[in-house]
Design an enzyme around this catalytic site. Sequence first.
Site, PDB file in Angstrom:
ATOM      1  N   SER A   1      41.698  44.005  33.456  1.00 13.68           N
ATOM      2  CA  SER A   1      41.214  44.136  34.831  1.00 13.68           C
ATOM      3  C   SER A   1      42.326  44.651  35.748  1.00 13.68           C
ATOM      4  O   SER A   1      42.099  45.513  36.610  1.00 13.68           O
ATOM      5  CB  SER A   1      40.689  42.775  35.308  1.00 13.68           C
ATOM      6  OG  SER A   1      40.187  42.865  36.608  1.00 13.68           O
TER       7      SER A   1
ATOM      8  N   LYS B   1      43.508  39.536  39.874  1.00 14.82           N
ATOM      9  CA  LYS B   1      42.373  39.887  39.006  1.00 14.82           C
ATOM     10  C   LYS B   1      41.803  38.719  38.201  1.00 14.82           C
ATOM     11  O   LYS B   1      41.107  38.912  37.203  1.00 14.82           O
ATOM     12  CB  LYS B   1      42.718  41.034  38.039  1.00 14.82           C
ATOM     13  CG  LYS B   1      43.381  42.227  38.659  1.00 14.82           C
ATOM     14  CD  LYS B   1      42.797  42.645  39.978  1.00 14.82           C
ATOM     15  CE  LYS B   1      41.406  43.235  39.865  1.00 14.82           C
ATOM     16  NZ  LYS B   1      40.869  43.494  41.239  1.00 14.82           N
TER      17      LYS B   1
ATOM     18  N   HIS C   1      48.537  35.362  46.042  1.00 14.97           N
ATOM     19  CA  HIS C   1      48.860  35.608  44.632  1.00 14.97           C
ATOM     20  C   HIS C   1      50.279  35.151  44.326  1.00 14.97           C
ATOM     21  O   HIS C   1      50.799  35.437  43.238  1.00 14.97           O
ATOM     22  CB  HIS C   1      48.757  37.105  44.309  1.00 14.97           C
ATOM     23  CG  HIS C   1      47.364  37.657  44.327  1.00 14.97           C
ATOM     24  ND1 HIS C   1      46.288  36.995  43.769  1.00 14.97           N
ATOM     25  CD2 HIS C   1      46.868  38.825  44.823  1.00 14.97           C
ATOM     26  CE1 HIS C   1      45.194  37.736  43.929  1.00 14.97           C
ATOM     27  NE2 HIS C   1      45.519  38.843  44.571  1.00 14.97           N
TER      28      HIS C   1
HETATM   29  P1  A3P Z   1      36.815  43.041  36.074  1.00 14.64           P
HETATM   30  O1  A3P Z   1      37.806  44.082  36.453  1.00 14.64           O
HETATM   31  O2  A3P Z   1      37.058  42.500  34.691  1.00 14.64           O
HETATM   32  O3  A3P Z   1      35.400  43.458  36.267  1.00 14.64           O
HETATM   33  P2  A3P Z   1      40.104  39.501  41.863  1.00 14.64           P
HETATM   34  O4  A3P Z   1      39.063  39.166  42.860  1.00 14.64           O
HETATM   35  O5  A3P Z   1      41.032  38.374  41.568  1.00 14.64           O
HETATM   36  O6  A3P Z   1      40.797  40.777  42.199  1.00 14.64           O
HETATM   37  O7  A3P Z   1      39.359  39.724  40.467  1.00 14.64           O
HETATM   38  C1  A3P Z   1      38.528  40.829  40.254  1.00 14.64           C
HETATM   39  C2  A3P Z   1      37.813  40.618  38.933  1.00 14.64           C
HETATM   40  O8  A3P Z   1      36.833  39.582  39.104  1.00 14.64           O
HETATM   41  C3  A3P Z   1      37.072  41.855  38.477  1.00 14.64           C
HETATM   42  O9  A3P Z   1      37.035  41.775  37.060  1.00 14.64           O
HETATM   43  C4  A3P Z   1      35.698  41.607  39.098  1.00 14.64           C
HETATM   44  O10 A3P Z   1      34.661  42.351  38.518  1.00 14.64           O
HETATM   45  C5  A3P Z   1      35.557  40.118  38.789  1.00 14.64           C
HETATM   46  N1  A3P Z   1      34.528  39.485  39.630  1.00 14.64           N
HETATM   47  C6  A3P Z   1      34.452  39.445  40.969  1.00 14.64           C
HETATM   48  N2  A3P Z   1      33.325  38.835  41.368  1.00 14.64           N
HETATM   49  C7  A3P Z   1      32.667  38.479  40.232  1.00 14.64           C
HETATM   50  C8  A3P Z   1      31.416  37.839  39.973  1.00 14.64           C
HETATM   51  N3  A3P Z   1      30.618  37.451  40.960  1.00 14.64           N
HETATM   52  N4  A3P Z   1      31.062  37.641  38.691  1.00 14.64           N
HETATM   53  C9  A3P Z   1      31.866  38.034  37.676  1.00 14.64           C
HETATM   54  N5  A3P Z   1      33.048  38.658  37.862  1.00 14.64           N
HETATM   55  C10 A3P Z   1      33.444  38.878  39.120  1.00 14.64           C
END
Ligand code: A3P
Length: 301
Positions: A145, A53, A115
């Site tokens: 998140s 996340k 991860h």
């Molecule tokens: P939130 O849950 O705070 O919205 P991962 O890809 O490591 O699983 O992380 C997911 C998190 O990154 C989520 O956070 C998601 O919304 C955010 N995320 C993914 N793409 C994004 C983007 N283009 N801009 C901002 N946040 C992004």
Amino acid sequence: MNKPKITSMEARPRPELFDFHGVGMIKEFTENWDNIQNFKARPDDILIATYPKAGTTWVSYILDLLYFAHMSPDRQTSIPLHDRVPFLELCEPPMPTGTDLADKLPTTPRLIKTHLPVQFVPKSFWEQRCRVVYVARNAKDNAVSYFHFERMDSGMPEPGDWSTFLQNFMEGKMVFGSWYDHVNGWWEKKETYSNFHYMFYEDLIEDCGREIDRLCSFLGLSPSPEEKERVKASVTFDNMKRNKMTNYSTIYTMNQTTSPFMRKGKVGDWKNHFTVAQNEQFDEDYKQKMKNPDLKFRYEI
Ligand code: A3P
């Protein structure tokens, strides 16, 4: 050929967290362990490493576009990002394992996501001097998140309520272990391994174009200004949320109505979740665990 039938995960029990060499894990990430440890990295592989996340999907998509946007347009519209950037340790039959997907990737370089805490990374990545991009996110937003992600993904353990989850997060009782150990372990690696770019989610939010420039200079890429603009426009939160290839709508364990994978994409959403008491306790505990003055996070921008 008959495709394996994928049944709804809602009917299956959630996996249990267990201790794996001192790190919280679920069997989906340990069952293929020998193949993971013996994985044969190639010198031009790029490893994208994160605590869950922290912005894995965002950075994976940026790299995918920087390298492969010019390839057949079908690739961008028909292959989900998680197939283009395999998740190394994932083993969830009947889906192909992460190591199988990576072995079969037709692209050069191969972009591979993990991860794993740094001590679990297959040694061939270090031996081959592969480039590594690590993305870190501030602990409070990362925890929030992760909480919503566990709510929506039945392939993960049951998160419990927010205060239970936060306590577990502070104690490191999480899949892939302690956030504190993860970000520190990878930071220390940077001191001894030079082919390494350590970046922050908050910097991406602040100025995505600048972070793309930094990535390009690390990777030795020089896209034209137009190409760079196209990448920047494609990777905005709204565009990735709309894009079926990046919003994880193709993954059957995720219930996007409980909480969408592309949830908020903000710095500071933790303020909507932490009580004053939780925040004080968290800060006190944080001071004890985060002693390295060089590794600093921003909790608002
Ligand atoms: P939130 O849950 O705070 O919205 P991962 O890809 O490591 O699983 O992380 C997911 C998190 O990154 C989520 O956070 C998601 O919304 C955010 N995320 C993914 N793409 C994004 C983007 N283009 N801009 C901002 N946040 C992004």
